[in-house]
Design an enzyme around this catalytic site. Structure first.
Site, PDB file in Angstrom:
ATOM      1  N   THR A  68       0.494  -1.116   0.299  1.00  0.00           N
ATOM      2  CA  THR A  68       0.038  -0.248  -0.268  1.00  0.00           C
ATOM      3  C   THR A  68       0.688   1.590   0.074  1.00  0.00           C
ATOM      4  OG1 THR A  68      -0.083  -0.720   2.075  1.00  0.00           O
ATOM      5  CG2 THR A  68      -2.250  -0.797   1.267  1.00  0.00           C
ATOM      6  N   ASN A 100       2.308 -12.366   1.378  1.00  0.00           N
ATOM      7  CA  ASN A 100       2.612 -11.794   2.139  1.00  0.00           C
ATOM      8  C   ASN A 100       2.474 -10.669   2.550  1.00  0.00           C
ATOM      9  OD1 ASN A 100       4.530 -12.166   4.441  1.00  0.00           O
ATOM     10  ND2 ASN A 100       4.669  -9.517   3.086  1.00  0.00           N
ATOM     11  N   SER A 153       0.959 -17.804   9.683  1.00  0.00           N
ATOM     12  CA  SER A 153       1.349 -17.517  10.929  1.00  0.00           C
ATOM     13  C   SER A 153       1.293 -18.938  12.180  1.00  0.00           C
ATOM     14  CB  SER A 153       0.621 -15.994  11.558  1.00  0.00           C
ATOM     15  OG  SER A 153       1.010 -16.360  13.108  1.00  0.00           O
ATOM     16  N   TYR A 207      -7.183 -12.696  12.981  1.00  0.00           N
ATOM     17  CA  TYR A 207      -5.901 -12.849  13.144  1.00  0.00           C
ATOM     18  C   TYR A 207      -5.454 -14.598  12.653  1.00  0.00           C
ATOM     19  CZ  TYR A 207      -1.124 -11.963  11.626  1.00  0.00           C
ATOM     20  OH  TYR A 207       0.527 -12.041  11.224  1.00  0.00           O
ATOM     21  N   ALA A 208      -5.821 -15.610  14.088  1.00  0.00           N
ATOM     22  CA  ALA A 208      -5.700 -16.587  13.634  1.00  0.00           C
ATOM     23  C   ALA A 208      -7.153 -17.465  12.649  1.00  0.00           C
ATOM     24  CB  ALA A 208      -6.431 -17.296  15.172  1.00  0.00           C
ATOM     25  N   ALA A 209      -7.855 -17.150  12.799  1.00  0.00           N
ATOM     26  CA  ALA A 209      -8.741 -17.426  12.003  1.00  0.00           C
ATOM     27  C   ALA A 209      -8.304 -17.323  10.551  1.00  0.00           C
ATOM     28  CB  ALA A 209     -10.685 -16.825  12.042  1.00  0.00           C
ATOM     29  N   SER A 210      -7.734 -16.467  10.142  1.00  0.00           N
ATOM     30  CA  SER A 210      -7.070 -16.349   8.867  1.00  0.00           C
ATOM     31  C   SER A 210      -6.501 -16.825   8.423  1.00  0.00           C
ATOM     32  CB  SER A 210      -7.065 -14.423   8.161  1.00  0.00           C
ATOM     33  OG  SER A 210      -5.764 -13.945   9.302  1.00  0.00           O
ATOM     34  N   LYS A 211      -5.415 -16.993   9.365  1.00  0.00           N
ATOM     35  CA  LYS A 211      -4.401 -17.441   8.814  1.00  0.00           C
ATOM     36  C   LYS A 211      -4.296 -18.970   9.070  1.00  0.00           C
ATOM     37  CE  LYS A 211      -1.147 -14.175   8.434  1.00  0.00           C
ATOM     38  NZ  LYS A 211      -0.526 -13.705   7.189  1.00  0.00           N
ATOM     39  N   ILE A 213       9.052 -12.275  14.794  1.00  0.00           N
ATOM     40  CA  ILE A 213       9.702 -12.080  14.194  1.00  0.00           C
ATOM     41  C   ILE A 213      10.286 -10.769  13.869  1.00  0.00           C
ATOM     42  CG2 ILE A 213      10.745 -12.058  12.129  1.00  0.00           C
ATOM     43  CD1 ILE A 213      10.262 -14.655  12.403  1.00  0.00           C
TER      44      ILE A 213
END
Lengths: 245, 77
Positions: A38, A87, A139, A152-156, A185
């Site tokens: 972006t 990514n 992730s 986030y966890a659901a998406s990953k 990281i």
């Protein structure tokens, strides 16, 4: 060791720490790279640093039309997209009981739905050329869960399931689809953590340190290579032993 | 007409590795010619390239047989 000469790569989130490291690693192996993200300024700076074989293709991944157009722009700029690295990702953390529909859907849209659209957009060309590599960045959280990150966890985790399904469908055409799941990281995002927070995190990491972006890039480079042709539908965990999956 | 049919037949024979005489008007790509669902997608891609046409997904789904393909391409040109 791995040679990507003649291969054309599209990388999303290339303005970030991990994306930038991936772009550099694949470029150093000989690939031509299309850098998407972006924020234009860091993309231009990265392209200038890389020199030849680098294209800048800004894209807002929450804009469905822009996402659908991106693979074509990349193919126009480079001639083809042989390797796709999804990514880009966002977080909008909140405890689950307070998580709004908007916090949920914006994370799912960018992290999962845009990944789906980009996979769809590149796979036709890969089918024709009987060669392709898709590397989706998941992730550790997608496998273990994390408080405050249900979206986030659901998406990953969704990215992992989707990648396996696509991998099944296209394996006979010389296309592999894999995931890399980073642990903690060192990036701009984790720089914001306090020393106490970092110390707390490190108690969970057998390696006793945070990972660096180059260590993620090396995993992506391997999965993008000819040598990894027989590896598909897998998730390579790069997390210092934090979760041994 | 016959030109289109010949070119379509050639693509089908090459892609699916079947005998030319098996590719009849009513031959179903999946049921008679051994195509899997991915082969049918690739056949449609090959038709698009050969004839310089766009075959949208909903139209592609209606192309089940050799005859369907020839009919669609004749109509699209």
């Amino acid at each position: 060791m791995f040679d990507l000469n003649g291969k054309n790569v599209l990388i999303t989130g290339a303005s970030g720490g991990i994306g930038g490291a991936i772009a550099k690693a694949l470029h150093a192996a000989g690939a031509t790279v299309a850098l998407s993200g972006t924020r234009v300024a860091p993309l231009e700076a990265l392209a200038a640093e890389l020199g030849d074989r680098a294209h800048v293709l800004p894209c807002n991944l929450s804009d469905a039309e822009a996402v659908t157009a991106l693979p074509k722009q990349a193919a126009d700029a480079m001639g083809s997209v042989d390797i796709l690295v999804n990514n880009a990702g966002i977080t909008r953390d909140n405890i689950f009981m307070r998580m709004s529909d908007d916090e949920w859907s914006s994370v799912l849209d960018v992290n999962l739905t845009s990944t789906m659209r980009l996979c769809k957009g590149v796979i036709r060309g890969m089918m024709k050329s009987r060669w392709g590599r898709i590397v989706n960045i998941s992730s550790v959280v997608g496998a273990t869960g994390n408080p405050g990150q249900a979206n986030y966890a659901a998406s990953k985790a969704g990215v992992v399931g989707m990648s396996k399904s696509i991998a099944y469908e296209v394996a006979s055409r010389g296309i592999t689809v894999n995931c890399v799941a980073p642990g903690f990281i060192t990036t701009a995002m984790t720089d914001k953590l306090t020393d106490d927070q970092k110390a707390g995190i490190l108690t969970q990491v057998p390696a006793g340190r945070m990972g660096n972006a180059d260590e993620i890039a090396a995993a992506v480079l391997y999965l993008s290579s000819q040598e990894a042709a027989y590896v598909t539908g897998t998730t390579l965990h790069v997390n210092g032993g934090m979760a041994m999956l | 007409m016959s030109d289109v049919a010949d070119r379509v037949r050639k693509i089908v024979v090459e892609h699916l590795g079947v005998e030319e005489d098996k590719v009849t008007e009513t031959a179903s790509f999946i049921d008679d010619l051994g195509a899997d669902s991915l082969d049918t997608v690739e056949l449609v891609m090959a038709f698009e390239e050969e004839f310089g046409i766009e075959i949208p997904d909903d139209a592609a789904e209606t192309i089940q047989t050799f005859g369907d393909a020839v009919k669609f391409i004749n109509g699209a040109q």
